[in-house]
Design an enzyme around this catalytic site. Structure first.
Site: not given
Ligand code: NCD
Ligand code: ZN
Length: 344
Positions: A13, A15, A99, A136, A174, A247
């Site tokens: 995970h 970004h 996602k 999420h 997460h 994350d």
């Protein structure tokens, strides 16, 4: 000085952003991880296979010379995602999952899903094609206490969704609470979770230590000590349903240090080192490798990575800032020390 040699880990995970920001942060992940599941919450979001493949190309082009790092792509689900897009994604061979952002839950989630039943046909197609749903897990109702949004999401949205789609493979991303652990560890087959290093190492007191700490603000938010301790105990227990997902979510310093700061903690500069610290604290260093380099690959049905990585138990000081395109960012533990470092 002790040394830890392990199979090269994967980040399930991450970004990476885009453009100059991508160029600034990618080397940190590429130096540590063999692969990463790349989040699609760009502006505009990565909602099509075509956009995901173009983004993948930009990531590969931004890799430092000699780097061996494979970006694994995801699509951003909206109320309007057509089932045919899932077929294109699957056929591409480069998109592993989709996602689910509840609309409004976090950074760049405005285009997310407003009512999860609207995407049931898409989820059904994903289950048939073996695509992973990355979730999420927070409700967005502003009436719900911010510390209870994960638990509420599991009861109201995720548990029913998992029952409606019994073959869908799901990663609850997460996770932060005992409630999430209870759900994931007792769930049917095909359900797993990623755990960040910051949720293992910090509780919500870190948001207010000596004053308001915007660089400790992320979604889902840091939780109570009992939840942090439960996460530590669970990863130290070695469940194959739990695996590494940093994350790492970089934001320009000014976007964090402001009246209404962005959610996201940047941790890629120490993406494996912080986990080594956490596992050592839990007395479970011997379990780090499976958590970081095996459970995720097994869940996604990929071969475990071939290469190795060496960590040395030698504290180093984290810089106060890193360059971030024309901006700068403040990394986790800025100005402090981390117990493990990458061997060169
Ligand atoms: C992430 C981001 O900045 O993109 N922020 C965060 O606090 N984790 C989005 C997300 O993963 O929720
Ligand atoms: Zn994220």
């Amino acid at each position: 000085m002790s040394t830890l040699v392990m199979r090269r880990p994967d980040d399930w995970h991450l970004h990476l952003r885009d453009g100059a920001s991508l160029e600034a942060v990618l080397p940190f992940s590429a130096a540590r991880f063999a692969r990463a599941i790349v989040m699609p919450n760009l502006a505009p979001p990565v909602t099509s296979t075509e956009a995901a493949l173009a983004y993948r190309g930009r990531i590969l082009a931004a890799l430092p010379p000699g780097a061996r790092f494979e970006p694994l792509m995801t699509l951003y689900l909206t109320d309007a995602t057509p089932a045919a897009e899932i077929e294109r994604a699957r056929a591409s061979g480069c998109v592993l999952g989709c996602k689910l952002y509840p609309a409004g839950a976090t950074t760049h989630s405005e285009a997310g899903v407003t009512e999860v039943r609207r995407i049931d046909p898409v989820l059904a197609r994903m289950a048939e094609l073996g695509m992973v749903l990355e979730v999420h897990g927070e409700v967005t109702d502003p009436q719900v206490d911010v510390f209870e949004r994960e638990a509420r999401f599991i009861d109201a949205v995720l548990a029913p969704l998992a029952e409606r789609h019994p073959r869908l493979r799901i990663v609850l991303e997460h996770i932060t609470t005992r409630a999430a652990l209870d759900f994931v560890l007792a769930a049917r087959d095909g359900i797993a979770a990623t755990v960040t290093a910051h949720h293992l190492l910090m509780n919500r007191n870190a948001l207010f230590a000596g004053g308001l700490r915007p660089h400790h603000f992320c979604r889902p938010v840091l939780q109570a000590e009992a939840d942090r301790a439960a996460l530590m105990e669970a990863v130290a227990g070695g469940s194959p349903r739990l695996f590494l997902g940093t994350d790492s979510a970089p934001h320009a310093r000014a976007a964090k240090e402001t009246a209404c700061g962005c959610a996201g903690i940047f941790s890629a500069h120490a993406g494996i080192e912080l986990y080594a610290e956490a596992f050592e604290l839990a007395g479970a260093l011997g379990r780090l490798e499976a958590f970081a380099s095996a459970h995720g690959a097994d869940f996604y049905g990929l071969p475990r990575s071939g290469a190795t990585l060496t960590l040395v138990r030698e504290p180093w000081e984290v810089p106060a800032r890193y360059a971030f395109g024309r901006d700068e960012l403040v990394p986790l533990r800025a100005g402090g020390r981390i117990a493990w470092r990458l061997a060169c």
